[in-house]
Write a protein that holds these residues in place. Structure first.
Motif, PDB file in Angstrom:
ATOM      1  N   GLY A  29       4.732  -0.683 -13.973  1.00  0.00           N
ATOM      2  CA  GLY A  29       4.493  -1.249 -12.660  1.00  0.00           C
ATOM      3  C   GLY A  29       3.864  -0.246 -11.710  1.00  0.00           C
ATOM      4  N   ILE A  30       3.247  -0.793 -10.676  1.00  0.00           N
ATOM      5  CA  ILE A  30       2.653   0.018  -9.612  1.00  0.00           C
ATOM      6  C   ILE A  30       2.927  -0.693  -8.297  1.00  0.00           C
ATOM      7  CG2 ILE A  30       0.396  -1.092  -9.861  1.00  0.00           C
ATOM      8  CD1 ILE A  30      -0.856   1.627  -9.055  1.00  0.00           C
ATOM      9  N   ALA A  31       3.183   0.074  -7.240  1.00  0.00           N
ATOM     10  CA  ALA A  31       3.470  -0.520  -5.942  1.00  0.00           C
ATOM     11  C   ALA A  31       3.021   0.416  -4.825  1.00  0.00           C
ATOM     12  CB  ALA A  31       4.953  -0.812  -5.803  1.00  0.00           C
ATOM     13  N   TYR A  32       2.773  -0.181  -3.662  1.00  0.00           N
ATOM     14  CA  TYR A  32       2.424   0.559  -2.454  1.00  0.00           C
ATOM     15  C   TYR A  32       3.445   0.193  -1.388  1.00  0.00           C
ATOM     16  CZ  TYR A  32      -0.044   2.207   1.639  1.00  0.00           C
ATOM     17  OH  TYR A  32      -0.372   2.878   2.789  1.00  0.00           O
ATOM     18  N   GLN A  33       3.897   1.169  -0.626  1.00  0.00           N
ATOM     19  CA  GLN A  33       4.887   0.940   0.415  1.00  0.00           C
ATOM     20  C   GLN A  33       4.489   1.680   1.679  1.00  0.00           C
ATOM     21  OE1 GLN A  33       9.013   0.951  -0.830  1.00  0.00           O
ATOM     22  NE2 GLN A  33       9.486   2.308   0.853  1.00  0.00           N
TER      23      GLN A  33
END
Length: 81
Positions: A29-33
């Motif tokens: 997975g990859i995410a931006y916060q």
């Protein structure tokens, strides 16, 4: 909540592929916060991201592998300036 606060926005978006649950399965997975200075109560912020402080933003990469059923090895890599 304080009224008239300018920096009060927080969001996170991401995607996960696969599901590490049965033997020899994986997930990634990859995410931006992004967290503004006054966006969240400090006790609910992830302590690993941005040193647990608000006023931070960045990416994180997650991966997991299940060598046998009911055991999952996980890793997370944080990219925060």
């Amino acid at each position: 909540m304080a009224s008239g606060v300018e920096y009060d926005t927080a969001y996170g978006v991401g995607v996960v592929l696969g599901k590490a649950s049965n033997a020899k399965t994986w997930e990634a997975g990859i995410a931006y916060q992004s967290l503004d200075k006054d966006a969240l109560f400090a006790q609910i912020i992830d302590s690993d991201f941005g040193d647990g402080r608000t006023d931070s933003e960045g990416w994180f990469l997650k991966g997991g592998y299940a060598p046998v059923k009911n055991i999952t090895l996980n890793a997370t890599y944080f990219i925060t300036p």
